[in-house]
Design a protein around this motif. Sequence first.
Motif, PDB file in Angstrom:
ATOM      1  N   LEU A  98       0.895  -1.102  -0.187  1.00  0.00           N
ATOM      2  CA  LEU A  98       0.008   0.110   0.156  1.00  0.00           C
ATOM      3  C   LEU A  98       0.858   1.217  -0.061  1.00  0.00           C
ATOM      4  N   ILE A  99       0.613   2.027  -1.014  1.00  0.00           N
ATOM      5  CA  ILE A  99       1.461   3.446  -1.053  1.00  0.00           C
ATOM      6  C   ILE A  99       0.555   4.551  -0.451  1.00  0.00           C
ATOM      7  N   VAL A 100       0.727   5.179   0.504  1.00  0.00           N
ATOM      8  CA  VAL A 100      -0.026   6.096   1.148  1.00  0.00           C
ATOM      9  C   VAL A 100       0.920   7.570   0.908  1.00  0.00           C
ATOM     10  N   THR A 101       0.169   8.720   0.449  1.00  0.00           N
ATOM     11  CA  THR A 101       0.691   9.720   0.509  1.00  0.00           C
ATOM     12  C   THR A 101      -0.158  10.895   1.197  1.00  0.00           C
ATOM     13  N   SER A 102       0.594  11.815   2.077  1.00  0.00           N
ATOM     14  CA  SER A 102      -0.069  12.673   3.033  1.00  0.00           C
ATOM     15  C   SER A 102      -0.064  14.029   2.162  1.00  0.00           C
ATOM     16  N   LEU A 103      -1.240  14.625   2.159  1.00  0.00           N
ATOM     17  CA  LEU A 103      -1.589  16.062   1.370  1.00  0.00           C
ATOM     18  C   LEU A 103      -1.119  17.173   2.411  1.00  0.00           C
ATOM     19  N   LEU A 104      -1.014  16.593   3.576  1.00  0.00           N
ATOM     20  CA  LEU A 104      -0.891  17.691   4.673  1.00  0.00           C
ATOM     21  C   LEU A 104       0.471  18.406   4.699  1.00  0.00           C
TER      22      LEU A 104
ATOM     23  N   ARG B 175       2.351  18.077  15.000  1.00  0.00           N
ATOM     24  CA  ARG B 175       2.913  18.931  16.205  1.00  0.00           C
ATOM     25  C   ARG B 175       3.069  17.610  17.131  1.00  0.00           C
ATOM     26  N   ASP B 176       2.413  17.675  18.155  1.00  0.00           N
ATOM     27  CA  ASP B 176       2.741  16.761  19.237  1.00  0.00           C
ATOM     28  C   ASP B 176       1.775  15.576  19.210  1.00  0.00           C
ATOM     29  N   LYS B 177       1.342  15.242  18.085  1.00  0.00           N
ATOM     30  CA  LYS B 177       0.261  14.196  17.724  1.00  0.00           C
ATOM     31  C   LYS B 177       1.047  13.308  16.584  1.00  0.00           C
ATOM     32  N   VAL B 178       0.461  12.189  16.285  1.00  0.00           N
ATOM     33  CA  VAL B 178       0.780  11.473  15.226  1.00  0.00           C
ATOM     34  C   VAL B 178      -0.428  10.879  14.556  1.00  0.00           C
ATOM     35  N   HIS B 179      -0.271  10.536  13.046  1.00  0.00           N
ATOM     36  CA  HIS B 179      -1.282  10.122  12.464  1.00  0.00           C
ATOM     37  C   HIS B 179      -1.552   8.704  12.332  1.00  0.00           C
ATOM     38  N   GLU B 180      -2.356   8.123  12.698  1.00  0.00           N
ATOM     39  CA  GLU B 180      -2.466   6.611  12.267  1.00  0.00           C
ATOM     40  C   GLU B 180      -3.238   5.903  11.432  1.00  0.00           C
TER      41      GLU B 180
ATOM     42  N   SER C  67      -4.649  -1.593  12.436  1.00  0.00           N
ATOM     43  CA  SER C  67      -3.735  -0.556  12.337  1.00  0.00           C
ATOM     44  C   SER C  67      -2.612  -0.956  11.309  1.00  0.00           C
ATOM     45  N   LEU C  68      -2.271  -0.152  10.304  1.00  0.00           N
ATOM     46  CA  LEU C  68      -1.357  -0.342   9.253  1.00  0.00           C
ATOM     47  C   LEU C  68      -0.313   0.599   9.428  1.00  0.00           C
ATOM     48  N   GLY C  69      -0.023   1.187  10.897  1.00  0.00           N
ATOM     49  CA  GLY C  69       1.161   2.069  10.999  1.00  0.00           C
ATOM     50  C   GLY C  69       0.721   3.351  10.938  1.00  0.00           C
ATOM     51  N   LEU C  70       2.086   4.145  11.294  1.00  0.00           N
ATOM     52  CA  LEU C  70       1.897   5.644  11.305  1.00  0.00           C
ATOM     53  C   LEU C  70       2.327   6.309  10.062  1.00  0.00           C
ATOM     54  N   VAL C  71       1.796   7.101   9.762  1.00  0.00           N
ATOM     55  CA  VAL C  71       1.920   8.062   8.458  1.00  0.00           C
ATOM     56  C   VAL C  71       2.381   9.503   8.934  1.00  0.00           C
ATOM     57  N   GLU C  72       3.260   9.885   7.991  1.00  0.00           N
ATOM     58  CA  GLU C  72       3.790  11.461   8.463  1.00  0.00           C
ATOM     59  C   GLU C  72       3.250  12.335   7.512  1.00  0.00           C
ATOM     60  N   SER C  73       3.010  13.517   7.914  1.00  0.00           N
ATOM     61  CA  SER C  73       2.514  14.616   7.217  1.00  0.00           C
ATOM     62  C   SER C  73       3.422  14.983   6.262  1.00  0.00           C
ATOM     63  N   GLY C  74       3.209  15.223   5.084  1.00  0.00           N
ATOM     64  CA  GLY C  74       3.944  15.709   3.955  1.00  0.00           C
ATOM     65  C   GLY C  74       4.652  14.840   3.263  1.00  0.00           C
ATOM     66  N   LYS C  75       4.504  13.469   3.756  1.00  0.00           N
ATOM     67  CA  LYS C  75       5.423  12.309   3.026  1.00  0.00           C
ATOM     68  C   LYS C  75       4.619  11.345   2.724  1.00  0.00           C
ATOM     69  N   ALA C  76       5.553  10.476   1.761  1.00  0.00           N
ATOM     70  CA  ALA C  76       4.746   8.976   1.303  1.00  0.00           C
ATOM     71  C   ALA C  76       5.504   7.993   1.975  1.00  0.00           C
ATOM     72  N   LYS C  77       4.739   7.074   1.953  1.00  0.00           N
ATOM     73  CA  LYS C  77       5.192   5.680   2.634  1.00  0.00           C
ATOM     74  C   LYS C  77       4.523   4.443   2.006  1.00  0.00           C
ATOM     75  N   VAL C  78       5.402   3.569   1.758  1.00  0.00           N
ATOM     76  CA  VAL C  78       5.105   2.241   1.297  1.00  0.00           C
ATOM     77  C   VAL C  78       5.070   1.055   2.192  1.00  0.00           C
ATOM     78  N   ILE C  79       4.035   0.711   2.431  1.00  0.00           N
ATOM     79  CA  ILE C  79       3.588  -0.389   3.527  1.00  0.00           C
ATOM     80  C   ILE C  79       3.479  -1.801   2.942  1.00  0.00           C
ATOM     81  N   ALA C  80       4.261  -2.586   3.272  1.00  0.00           N
ATOM     82  CA  ALA C  80       4.307  -3.924   2.813  1.00  0.00           C
ATOM     83  C   ALA C  80       3.136  -4.692   3.729  1.00  0.00           C
ATOM     84  N   LEU C  81       2.189  -5.136   3.341  1.00  0.00           N
ATOM     85  CA  LEU C  81       1.018  -5.682   4.197  1.00  0.00           C
ATOM     86  C   LEU C  81       1.112  -7.311   4.525  1.00  0.00           C
ATOM     87  N   PRO C  82       0.764  -7.407   5.787  1.00  0.00           N
ATOM     88  CA  PRO C  82       0.873  -8.720   6.406  1.00  0.00           C
ATOM     89  C   PRO C  82      -0.032  -9.646   5.630  1.00  0.00           C
ATOM     90  N   THR C  83       0.293 -11.101   5.650  1.00  0.00           N
ATOM     91  CA  THR C  83      -0.595 -12.078   4.875  1.00  0.00           C
ATOM     92  C   THR C  83      -1.901 -12.030   5.153  1.00  0.00           C
TER      93      THR C  83
END
Length: 252
Positions: free
Chosen positions: A166-172, A178-183, A195-211
Amino acid sequence: MSEAPDLSESEALAAEHALGVLDARERAEAETRMATDPAFAADVEAWRHRLAPMLDSIAAVPAPQGTWARIERRLPANDDRAGAANDNVQLLNRVRFWRNSAMGGFSAAAAALVAALVVGAQPATIVTKEVPVSPQGQLLSASVVSQDSRVQPLFVAAYDPDRKSLIVTSLLPEGSERDKVHELWLIAGQDKPKSLGLVESGKAKVIALPTELLAKMADGAALAVSLEPPGGSKSPDGPSGPVIGVGKLSKL
């Protein structure tokens, strides 16, 4: 909270290059590597092929009137214009940087060609490499939009069943949490959010999914993003903070 494992560094770099989310230095390095590493170049092209349908969902935005005229005035051919403004000079410097970056990639390719010619003076050794077959699985995408009255997109995601990722791209804006995280969460059927993990603002992330989650990544399943304390949700059953965005996966 358990975070899904990431892809290899090389695979993630190929995906990020195809997405266009690398900075100038990283992009130049990736393009130089493409010129000398056929396997990496094939990975980039495979990602580009898979992600191309996402462009169809992006509406064209006309350029403001006079944009082309301003670009022409800032081209290197006009370097000798008297009284050029300082901001023009800075822009030209950036144009030269991109030109030099492109030439850097060309130089690497030329060096590789020269090396090949030198080796060619020796007895020939033929090396063949199969180009990966175009993936056949159905690509899914989702736009995670805010749940308030603005209804604005916060994240976009694409699921590639062939690569099980899964490729996730933040548009924020970067650092907006700030003092919080996006999950990121997967919501499928009557199952509790996963949960698929944390995603950062303004960045893209490639997540390998569990079977165990692959079969749940289907048309109609939903992705959600919650605002959590550092480290992620404190609840074993789902988000512990407010859900700020939701979007359904659909076929492209």
